[in-house]
Design a protein around this motif. Structure first.
Motif, PDB file in Angstrom:
ATOM      1  N   MET A   1       9.858 -19.570  24.877  1.00  0.00           N
ATOM      2  CA  MET A   1       8.659 -19.962  25.606  1.00  0.00           C
ATOM      3  C   MET A   1       8.359 -21.448  25.387  1.00  0.00           C
ATOM      4  SD  MET A   1       5.113 -17.828  25.782  1.00  0.00           S
ATOM      5  CE  MET A   1       4.491 -18.308  24.199  1.00  0.00           C
ATOM      6  N   GLN A   2       8.497 -21.916  24.155  1.00  0.00           N
ATOM      7  CA  GLN A   2       8.275 -23.326  23.854  1.00  0.00           C
ATOM      8  C   GLN A   2       9.273 -24.216  24.590  1.00  0.00           C
ATOM      9  OE1 GLN A   2       8.507 -23.477  19.588  1.00  0.00           O
ATOM     10  NE2 GLN A   2       6.531 -22.475  19.321  1.00  0.00           N
ATOM     11  N   ASP A   3      10.480 -23.701  24.795  1.00  0.00           N
ATOM     12  CA  ASP A   3      11.515 -24.454  25.512  1.00  0.00           C
ATOM     13  C   ASP A   3      11.358 -24.373  27.029  1.00  0.00           C
ATOM     14  OD1 ASP A   3      12.650 -25.218  23.101  1.00  0.00           O
ATOM     15  OD2 ASP A   3      14.213 -23.678  23.147  1.00  0.00           O
ATOM     16  N   GLY A   4      10.364 -23.627  27.500  1.00  0.00           N
ATOM     17  CA  GLY A   4      10.111 -23.522  28.936  1.00  0.00           C
ATOM     18  C   GLY A   4      11.073 -22.606  29.660  1.00  0.00           C
ATOM     19  N   LEU A   5      11.707 -21.676  28.918  1.00  0.00           N
ATOM     20  CA  LEU A   5      12.684 -20.776  29.525  1.00  0.00           C
ATOM     21  C   LEU A   5      12.052 -19.490  30.032  1.00  0.00           C
ATOM     22  CD1 LEU A   5      15.535 -21.146  26.880  1.00  0.00           C
ATOM     23  CD2 LEU A   5      15.170 -22.472  28.977  1.00  0.00           C
ATOM     24  N   ILE A   6      10.978 -19.063  29.362  1.00  0.00           N
ATOM     25  CA  ILE A   6      10.317 -17.814  29.734  1.00  0.00           C
ATOM     26  C   ILE A   6       8.809 -17.986  29.704  1.00  0.00           C
ATOM     27  CG2 ILE A   6      12.181 -16.371  28.812  1.00  0.00           C
ATOM     28  CD1 ILE A   6      10.215 -15.713  26.464  1.00  0.00           C
ATOM     29  N   GLU A   7       8.151 -17.011  30.306  1.00  0.00           N
ATOM     30  CA  GLU A   7       6.702 -16.878  30.194  1.00  0.00           C
ATOM     31  C   GLU A   7       6.477 -15.504  29.570  1.00  0.00           C
ATOM     32  OE1 GLU A   7       3.518 -18.064  33.283  1.00  0.00           O
ATOM     33  OE2 GLU A   7       4.090 -15.979  33.730  1.00  0.00           O
ATOM     34  N   LEU A   8       5.600 -15.429  28.599  1.00  0.00           N
ATOM     35  CA  LEU A   8       5.326 -14.173  27.904  1.00  0.00           C
ATOM     36  C   LEU A   8       3.842 -13.877  28.028  1.00  0.00           C
ATOM     37  CD1 LEU A   8       6.458 -11.932  26.078  1.00  0.00           C
ATOM     38  CD2 LEU A   8       6.023 -13.415  24.119  1.00  0.00           C
ATOM     39  N   LYS A   9       3.538 -12.786  28.717  1.00  0.00           N
ATOM     40  CA  LYS A   9       2.153 -12.335  28.873  1.00  0.00           C
ATOM     41  C   LYS A   9       2.082 -10.904  28.378  1.00  0.00           C
ATOM     42  CE  LYS A   9       0.758 -15.211  32.739  1.00  0.00           C
ATOM     43  NZ  LYS A   9       0.264 -15.253  34.115  1.00  0.00           N
TER      44      LYS A   9
ATOM     45  N   ASN B   1       8.939  -8.001  15.492  1.00  0.00           N
ATOM     46  CA  ASN B   1       8.493  -9.273  14.910  1.00  0.00           C
ATOM     47  C   ASN B   1       9.563 -10.345  15.057  1.00  0.00           C
ATOM     48  OD1 ASN B   1       6.081  -8.083  14.175  1.00  0.00           O
ATOM     49  ND2 ASN B   1       6.720  -7.692  12.080  1.00  0.00           N
ATOM     50  N   ASP B   2      10.824  -9.973  14.786  1.00  0.00           N
ATOM     51  CA  ASP B   2      11.936 -10.922  14.929  1.00  0.00           C
ATOM     52  C   ASP B   2      12.099 -11.349  16.381  1.00  0.00           C
ATOM     53  OD1 ASP B   2      12.467 -10.770  12.233  1.00  0.00           O
ATOM     54  OD2 ASP B   2      14.170  -9.395  12.450  1.00  0.00           O
ATOM     55  N   MET B   3      12.013 -10.388  17.297  1.00  0.00           N
ATOM     56  CA  MET B   3      12.136 -10.703  18.719  1.00  0.00           C
ATOM     57  C   MET B   3      11.015 -11.634  19.151  1.00  0.00           C
ATOM     58  SD  MET B   3      13.500  -7.312  20.715  1.00  0.00           S
ATOM     59  CE  MET B   3      11.983  -6.454  20.530  1.00  0.00           C
ATOM     60  N   ASN B   4       9.814 -11.388  18.662  1.00  0.00           N
ATOM     61  CA  ASN B   4       8.677 -12.229  19.040  1.00  0.00           C
ATOM     62  C   ASN B   4       8.913 -13.678  18.620  1.00  0.00           C
ATOM     63  OD1 ASN B   4       6.053 -12.577  20.201  1.00  0.00           O
ATOM     64  ND2 ASN B   4       5.290 -12.824  18.119  1.00  0.00           N
ATOM     65  N   GLU B   5       9.491 -13.881  17.435  1.00  0.00           N
ATOM     66  CA  GLU B   5       9.816 -15.243  16.987  1.00  0.00           C
ATOM     67  C   GLU B   5      10.788 -15.909  17.957  1.00  0.00           C
ATOM     68  OE1 GLU B   5      11.141 -15.358  12.925  1.00  0.00           O
ATOM     69  OE2 GLU B   5       9.464 -14.093  12.262  1.00  0.00           O
ATOM     70  N   ASP B   6      11.839 -15.180  18.338  1.00  0.00           N
ATOM     71  CA  ASP B   6      12.835 -15.728  19.264  1.00  0.00           C
ATOM     72  C   ASP B   6      12.239 -15.984  20.648  1.00  0.00           C
ATOM     73  OD1 ASP B   6      14.708 -15.609  17.233  1.00  0.00           O
ATOM     74  OD2 ASP B   6      15.583 -13.716  17.924  1.00  0.00           O
ATOM     75  N   LEU B   7      11.378 -15.076  21.092  1.00  0.00           N
ATOM     76  CA  LEU B   7      10.743 -15.247  22.398  1.00  0.00           C
ATOM     77  C   LEU B   7       9.794 -16.445  22.396  1.00  0.00           C
ATOM     78  CD1 LEU B   7      10.016 -11.519  23.288  1.00  0.00           C
ATOM     79  CD2 LEU B   7      11.704 -13.022  24.364  1.00  0.00           C
ATOM     80  N   GLN B   8       9.116 -16.677  21.280  1.00  0.00           N
ATOM     81  CA  GLN B   8       8.230 -17.834  21.176  1.00  0.00           C
ATOM     82  C   GLN B   8       9.022 -19.138  21.317  1.00  0.00           C
ATOM     83  OE1 GLN B   8       4.859 -17.877  21.089  1.00  0.00           O
ATOM     84  NE2 GLN B   8       4.929 -15.660  21.297  1.00  0.00           N
ATOM     85  N   ILE B   9      10.211 -19.173  20.728  1.00  0.00           N
ATOM     86  CA  ILE B   9      11.074 -20.354  20.843  1.00  0.00           C
ATOM     87  C   ILE B   9      11.468 -20.570  22.304  1.00  0.00           C
ATOM     88  CG2 ILE B   9      13.348 -21.301  20.255  1.00  0.00           C
ATOM     89  CD1 ILE B   9      12.987 -19.862  17.500  1.00  0.00           C
TER      90      ILE B   9
END
Length: 75
Positions: free
Chosen positions: A28-36, A18-26
């Motif tokens: 993703m919002q910053d355009g650094l990663i794509e999460l599928k 859950n914590d990782m998902n929060e960080d990954l969402q950030i």
């Protein structure tokens, strides 16, 4: 990893995921990663920050509870 990696669910607790998902969402919002699903892809804008993105998956850093210096952290 060639800029892509699957999130290994069996390695982390549900709280850590859950914590990782929060960080990954950030990221993703910053355009650094794509999460599928569980596949994380580093985008060109994220290549400079790959160490920071990978740190999201570092269980030792996540479980750190004291203020002792951690030498593998990026600036």
């Amino acid at each position: 990893c060639r800029g892509k990696a699957m999130i290994p669910e069996r390695v982390f607790s549900q709280n850590e995921l859950n914590d990782m998902n929060e960080d990954l969402q950030i990221c993703m919002q910053d355009g650094l990663i794509e999460l599928k699903g569980k596949l994380v892809t580093i985008l060109p804008a994220g290549e400079t920050f790959i160490r920071n993105i990978c740190a999201i998956f570092d269980a030792r850093l996540r479980r750190k509870t004291n203020d002792a210096p951690t030498f593998s952290r990026s600036i």
